[in-house]
Design a protein around this motif. Structure first.
Motif, PDB file in Angstrom:
ATOM      1  N   ASP A  79       0.807  -1.221   0.000  1.00 25.08           N
ATOM      2  CA  ASP A  79       0.000   0.000   0.000  1.00 25.08           C
ATOM      3  C   ASP A  79       0.842   1.274   0.000  1.00 25.08           C
ATOM      4  O   ASP A  79       0.580   2.200  -0.760  1.00 25.08           O
ATOM      5  N   ALA A  80       1.859   1.323   0.848  1.00 19.26           N
ATOM      6  CA  ALA A  80       2.673   2.543   0.976  1.00 19.26           C
ATOM      7  C   ALA A  80       3.404   2.894  -0.316  1.00 19.26           C
ATOM      8  O   ALA A  80       3.760   4.052  -0.534  1.00 19.26           O
ATOM      9  N   GLN A  81       3.601   1.916  -1.186  1.00 22.11           N
ATOM     10  CA  GLN A  81       4.285   2.173  -2.448  1.00 22.11           C
ATOM     11  C   GLN A  81       3.365   2.772  -3.498  1.00 22.11           C
ATOM     12  O   GLN A  81       3.845   3.407  -4.439  1.00 22.11           O
ATOM     13  N   ILE A  82       2.042   2.561  -3.350  1.00 20.10           N
ATOM     14  CA  ILE A  82       1.133   3.008  -4.406  1.00 20.10           C
ATOM     15  C   ILE A  82       0.011   3.930  -3.940  1.00 20.10           C
ATOM     16  O   ILE A  82      -0.661   4.526  -4.770  1.00 20.10           O
ATOM     17  N   LEU A  83      -0.176   4.062  -2.620  1.00 20.88           N
ATOM     18  CA  LEU A  83      -1.263   4.887  -2.103  1.00 20.88           C
ATOM     19  C   LEU A  83      -0.733   6.026  -1.251  1.00 20.88           C
ATOM     20  O   LEU A  83       0.357   5.934  -0.686  1.00 20.88           O
ATOM     21  N   ASN A  84      -1.533   7.078  -1.132  1.00 18.68           N
ATOM     22  CA  ASN A  84      -1.118   8.176  -0.270  1.00 18.68           C
ATOM     23  C   ASN A  84      -1.283   7.762   1.197  1.00 18.68           C
ATOM     24  O   ASN A  84      -1.978   6.789   1.508  1.00 18.68           O
ATOM     25  N   PRO A  85      -0.643   8.482   2.127  1.00 16.21           N
ATOM     26  CA  PRO A  85      -0.687   8.096   3.541  1.00 16.21           C
ATOM     27  C   PRO A  85      -2.100   8.034   4.132  1.00 16.21           C
ATOM     28  O   PRO A  85      -2.372   7.182   4.980  1.00 16.21           O
ATOM     29  N   LEU A  86      -3.003   8.897   3.688  1.00 20.47           N
ATOM     30  CA  LEU A  86      -4.372   8.863   4.199  1.00 20.47           C
ATOM     31  C   LEU A  86      -5.067   7.560   3.805  1.00 20.47           C
ATOM     32  O   LEU A  86      -5.707   6.908   4.626  1.00 20.47           O
ATOM     33  N   HIS A  87      -4.930   7.154   2.548  1.00 20.87           N
ATOM     34  CA  HIS A  87      -5.539   5.895   2.125  1.00 20.87           C
ATOM     35  C   HIS A  87      -4.893   4.704   2.841  1.00 20.87           C
ATOM     36  O   HIS A  87      -5.575   3.742   3.193  1.00 20.87           O
ATOM     37  N   CYS A  88      -3.588   4.772   3.080  1.00 22.72           N
ATOM     38  CA  CYS A  88      -2.916   3.710   3.832  1.00 22.72           C
ATOM     39  C   CYS A  88      -3.485   3.610   5.244  1.00 22.72           C
ATOM     40  O   CYS A  88      -3.746   2.514   5.744  1.00 22.72           O
ATOM     41  N   PHE A  89      -3.689   4.763   5.886  1.00 23.01           N
ATOM     42  CA  PHE A  89      -4.257   4.779   7.229  1.00 23.01           C
ATOM     43  C   PHE A  89      -5.637   4.128   7.240  1.00 23.01           C
ATOM     44  O   PHE A  89      -5.919   3.255   8.061  1.00 23.01           O
ATOM     45  N   VAL A  90      -6.494   4.560   6.325  1.00 24.54           N
ATOM     46  CA  VAL A  90      -7.858   4.041   6.300  1.00 24.54           C
ATOM     47  C   VAL A  90      -7.848   2.531   6.056  1.00 24.54           C
ATOM     48  O   VAL A  90      -8.488   1.767   6.779  1.00 24.54           O
TER      49      VAL A  90
END
Length: 159
Positions: free
Chosen positions: A19-30
């Motif tokens: 996730d951290a490689q392809i998504l922004n930090p907010l989406h990773c958190f959710v």
């Protein structure tokens, strides 16, 4: 969209190590605070206002890990979602991001602050990740994107 019947409740986090490689930090958190689960008899007996179709036993759902243990009436809006198809995961997660985590009664003060900080940081940047938020966990190429499809063994017992 359902999973095969099992003797114990099935669930797993929506997040993946990539996730951290392809998504922004907010989406990773959710995504790290949302779990996939198979609906039980208890789940399908809960009120579901606004749903056009009833929830089926073993139907795949998404829910907040912080308030899943709370009684239905104690949860806030968008705590649980039953996407009708794999392609609907992104929409469900986006709704949870917008309408749930800011007011979730199960979220710790520390996690609420982290969520609010990430939300502030991501506003004005366009959100960043496109429409990939559910695809890597919801099935890859060739997956059956219908209400009858399953996670094909991807929902694991976690408790």
């Amino acid at each position: 969209w359902s999973v095969a019947a099992e003797t114990s409740p099935q669930k797993m986090l929506l997040s993946t190590p990539q996730d951290a490689q392809i998504l922004n930090p907010l989406h990773c958190f959710v995504r790290s605070n949302v779990e996939l689960f198979a609906a039980t008899d208890h789940d399908i007996s809960q009120p579901s206002p606004g749903r056009k179709q009833s929830i089926q036993l073993n139907q795949v759902g998404l829910r907040c890990i912080h308030c899943a243990h709370l009684p239905y009436r104690k949860r806030v809006k968008r705590a649980v979602c039953y996407p009708p198809a794999i392609g609907s995961i992104y929409h469900c997660v986006s709704n949870m991001k917008l309408d749930h985590f800011g007011t979730c009664k199960g979220l710790s003060d520390e996690l609420r602050k982290e969520f609010e900080d990430l939300r502030k940081d991501s506003s004005g940047r366009g959100g960043g990740s496109g429409n990939n938020n559910g695809r890597s966990r919801g099935g890859g190429s060739g997956s059956n994107n219908t209400a009858d499809s399953s996670l094909n063994g991807h929902v694991n017992d976690s408790g």
